[in-house]
Design a protein around this motif. Structure first.
Motif, PDB file in Angstrom:
ATOM      1  N   ILE A 132     -72.548  94.762  47.267  1.00  0.00           N
ATOM      2  CA  ILE A 132     -70.935  95.077  46.981  1.00  0.00           C
ATOM      3  C   ILE A 132     -70.074  94.462  48.814  1.00  0.00           C
ATOM      4  CG2 ILE A 132     -69.318  97.417  46.958  1.00  0.00           C
ATOM      5  CD1 ILE A 132     -71.875  98.871  45.733  1.00  0.00           C
ATOM      6  N   GLU A 165     -70.876  92.252  50.385  1.00  0.00           N
ATOM      7  CA  GLU A 165     -70.727  90.299  49.933  1.00  0.00           C
ATOM      8  C   GLU A 165     -69.932  90.168  49.481  1.00  0.00           C
ATOM      9  OE1 GLU A 165     -72.188  88.245  51.777  1.00  0.00           O
ATOM     10  OE2 GLU A 165     -73.170  89.841  53.475  1.00  0.00           O
ATOM     11  N   GLU A 175     -70.190  96.248  36.883  1.00  0.00           N
ATOM     12  CA  GLU A 175     -71.536  97.191  36.757  1.00  0.00           C
ATOM     13  C   GLU A 175     -72.098  97.924  34.986  1.00  0.00           C
ATOM     14  OE1 GLU A 175     -73.592  99.151  41.454  1.00  0.00           O
ATOM     15  OE2 GLU A 175     -71.793 100.221  40.295  1.00  0.00           O
ATOM     16  N   SER A 200     -76.744  96.290  38.364  1.00  0.00           N
ATOM     17  CA  SER A 200     -76.354  97.638  39.560  1.00  0.00           C
ATOM     18  C   SER A 200     -76.683  96.787  40.833  1.00  0.00           C
ATOM     19  CB  SER A 200     -77.522  98.810  39.119  1.00  0.00           C
ATOM     20  OG  SER A 200     -77.199  99.667  40.558  1.00  0.00           O
ATOM     21  N   PHE A 201     -74.996  97.291  41.607  1.00  0.00           N
ATOM     22  CA  PHE A 201     -75.257  96.243  43.405  1.00  0.00           C
ATOM     23  C   PHE A 201     -75.933  97.594  43.981  1.00  0.00           C
ATOM     24  CE2 PHE A 201     -71.879  94.398  40.552  1.00  0.00           C
ATOM     25  CZ  PHE A 201     -72.217  93.642  39.749  1.00  0.00           C
ATOM     26  N   SER A 202     -76.822  96.288  44.592  1.00  0.00           N
ATOM     27  CA  SER A 202     -76.935  97.242  46.303  1.00  0.00           C
ATOM     28  C   SER A 202     -75.750  97.637  47.303  1.00  0.00           C
ATOM     29  CB  SER A 202     -78.020  96.930  46.881  1.00  0.00           C
ATOM     30  OG  SER A 202     -77.662  95.226  47.228  1.00  0.00           O
ATOM     31  N   LEU A 203     -75.586  98.250  48.030  1.00  0.00           N
ATOM     32  CA  LEU A 203     -74.860  98.194  49.096  1.00  0.00           C
ATOM     33  C   LEU A 203     -75.080  97.120  49.554  1.00  0.00           C
ATOM     34  CD1 LEU A 203     -73.139 100.070  51.328  1.00  0.00           C
ATOM     35  CD2 LEU A 203     -74.468 100.182  52.566  1.00  0.00           C
ATOM     36  N   ASP A 204     -76.207  96.463  50.118  1.00  0.00           N
ATOM     37  CA  ASP A 204     -75.399  94.569  51.117  1.00  0.00           C
ATOM     38  C   ASP A 204     -74.811  94.028  50.001  1.00  0.00           C
ATOM     39  OD1 ASP A 204     -76.649  95.498  52.946  1.00  0.00           O
ATOM     40  OD2 ASP A 204     -78.552  94.034  52.689  1.00  0.00           O
ATOM     41  N   ILE A 219     -66.437  97.201  41.036  1.00  0.00           N
ATOM     42  CA  ILE A 219     -67.695  97.437  41.247  1.00  0.00           C
ATOM     43  C   ILE A 219     -67.703  98.546  40.155  1.00  0.00           C
ATOM     44  CG2 ILE A 219     -69.664  98.099  42.388  1.00  0.00           C
ATOM     45  CD1 ILE A 219     -68.087  95.692  43.900  1.00  0.00           C
TER      46      ILE A 219
END
Lengths: 507, 81
Positions: free
Chosen positions: B60, B62, B48, B54-58, B44
């Protein structure tokens, strides 16, 4: 203030209805946990003798915490042991404790029995012993010098060593932390640290002996990011203590953000260095009311012995690692050189700690106790010392210590304290290996890799070696990389040339 | 396979310590012991940085297979030339 039992009784009297453990399966009040601890005391009274330790496979249930309390009431040392340990390592721990039974949750019975230790070590389920009859605790006197717990840590001789901490050590520890960290009713501590890991001592004693609430986070929950974030948002913890690796990991995975950290009044870290580049990122998502604290302390000195409350407004100017702070009152530190001579103020040397928080020694291991502890048997607490192996520098103007490195081959990997020799010895015990060396290579300021070099008859042995050491070492000690060599390079003394191996990796 | 998709596979190969030829679209986190939670963090963070996103928690949670990672990057228009 009395002993630990008297202190806990007072907490129950004052906070009976308050929540002691806020578990995802439900809340347990102080009155309830006391009543469970009394039932377990009955069991311990039948099965144990004073001073003879018991092992607990801790699942972070209210019953497991109650078990620790019951052992304390009865003056029976407990040791929280990781079920994930390979059988050989578990066997070594049980043999040091010389005990013939272990307590754990029913769901782990099969896993434990599959380790092949059940012929010598009997398994009792925590659920069963929590349902016993109420036991009346008599005025059984527990001496302050009684060992309260034994915490196992990596040993360079290949066998883990059990650090023994007394009731007296803990009383001093509780008095210090409850004041300096304002612990008490209405404070909520998130118990992220595994119970077989030294940092958990703060979580447990900082909660149950101050009337605070503990919010358990077991290893499943720690890796279930969505559920963990939800738990934090719902339970609103006020206190975080963990190794930096855990904070960095959860921040990168977006579990920790401005919203989920909003309720925290303290974020405390220790067990390894927190590099400024990462620390500044954490600072950005903390609320302005939150204190950021760096703590330091070897397992042998009752969890922690120094604290530095960081000035967040000046964090931008921080270079490298933050200060370890000053030693807590009662501790005395000496910085000594290779020959044991005391160093001139400001010079780097090994930190030797003295004072009443120095543990009892290594359980059932007088040899290793004598080599690491000074005047271990002295009745005068000020005379008792522990050679930390940590190289530090004291800033004479502030009285604060700075961590420089290690005097030996001990590393901190993901917060775990590991002696590289323990990994080398595990490798050398594999049948096909001729020789082995292990190095720790920092990949960045925040992450490193354990790399092993092995020489054996043929390169194809590697896959078998990998499998074999999985049965000897816990997962956090397993090398990430295995490099096969026909022969390992030697220096002029005929010893394995680790410098050359390191250069090879970096080259 | 585009250059950018190849870049993704190189990142996975480095983080999971697998040969690039082993990184197929079918690889799933749950099926590979190398792809543990720490390697996932490495993946991750590297993605990034590489794609400046930037990835959200959801997201990450998935992104647990190669095809889902490529899907998530496509949704963020990170794989357009």
């Amino acid at each position: 203030m009395g002993g630990l039992y008297t202190r806990f009784l007072r907490v129950v009297e004052e906070n009976g209805d308050k929540i002691a453990v806020a578990h995802e399966s439900g809340d347990t009040s102080y009155s309830k946990i006391f009543s469970i601890a009394l039932k377990i005391s009955g069991f311990l009274n039948c099965e144990c003798t004073i001073g003879h330790p018991v092992a607990l496979l801790h699942d972070k249930s209210a019953e497991s915490y109650a078990f620790m309390l019951a052992a304390i009431f009865q003056g029976i040392p407990y040791s929280c042991v990781d079920i994930k340990n390979p059988p050989k390592r578990l066997g070594s721990i049980f043999s040091t404790l010389s005990n013939d039974f272990v307590v754990g949750p029913e769901v782990w019975r099969e896993e434990f029995n599959n380790k092949g230790l059940n012929e010598t070590v009997k398994f009792f389920s925590i659920e069963e012993i929590s349902r016993g009859k109420n036991f009346e605790i008599s005025s059984r006197h527990v001496s302050e010098n009684t060992v309260a717990y034994i915490m196992f840590t990596s040993g360079s001789t290949g066998n883990p060593k059990g650090v023994a901490i007394s009731h007296k050590n803990l009383i001093r520890f509780i008095d210090w932390i409850s004041g300096d960290f304002q612990l008490g009713p209405n404070k909520r501590l998130l118990n992220v640290n595994p119970m077989y890991f030294d940092n958990s001592v703060f979580d447990f004693f900082g909660t149950f002996f101050t009337g605070a609430t503990l919010i358990p986070v077991d290893s499943d929950l720690l890796h279930d990011f969505k559920k963990l974030q939800l738990t934090i948002l719902e339970k609103k913890p006020t206190f975080w203590f963990s190794v930096p690796s855990t904070l960095i990991y959860l921040q990168r995975m977006k579990v920790l953000n401005e919203k989920s950290l909003e309720s925290f009044e303290y974020v405390m870290f220790g067990g390894e260095g927190y590099h400024e580049s990462e620390l500044k990122k954490l600072d950005q998502i903390l609320s302005t009311k939150c204190s950021l604290v760096n703590v330091y302390g070897p397992t042998e000195c009752t969890c922690i012995c120094s604290a530095k409350f960081l000035d967040r407004a000046k964090l931008y100017a921080l270079k490298g690692l933050p200060s370890l702070g000053r030693l807590l009152p009662g501790f005395d530190g000496k910085i000594v050189g290779m020959g044991g001579q005391e160093m001139i103020s400001g010079e780097v040397g090994e930190l030797v700690l003295f004072g009443p928080n120095i543990g009892v020694g290594y359980f059932n291991d007088s040899q290793r106790t004598e080599s690491s502890f000074i005047n271990a048997k002295s009745e005068t607490p000020e005379e008792r010392g522990y050679k930390t192996g940590d190289l530090v520098r004291l800033d004479p103007s502030s009285g604060e210590y700075y961590f420089i490195g290690r005097a030996d081959n001990q590393i901190k990997h993901m917060g775990y304290r590991i002696e590289l020799e323990e990994i080398e010895l595990a490798l050398c015990s594999c049948a096909s290996i001729v020789e082995a060396a292990v190095i720790y290579e920092k990949k960045s300021e925040t992450a490193g890799e354990i790399i092993s070099f092995v020489s054996s008859e043929a390169e194809k042995d590697l896959s078998l070696i990998r499998k074999q050491i999985e049965n000897i070492l816990p997962s956090y000690m397993l090398p990430r990389r295995f490099i096969w060599k026909h022969e390992l390079p030697k220096n002029s003394n005929g010893k394995i040339d680790r410098k050359k191996l390191r250069e090879e990796i970096q080259g | 396979m585009t250059d950018k998709e190849n870049q993704v596979k190189q990142i996975l190969s480095r983080a999971l310590r697998l040969e690039i030829t082993e990184i197929t679209d079918e690889i799933k986190m749950s099926e590979r012991p190398e792809w543990d939670s720490l390697s996932h963090m490495e993946v991750i963070v590297a993605l990034e940085e590489e794609f400046n996103t930037s990835f959200s928690l959801d997201e990450i949670v998935e992104m647990n297979s190669v095809s889902r990672i490529i899907g998530a990057l496509k949704e963020k228009n990170c794989l357009e030339d």
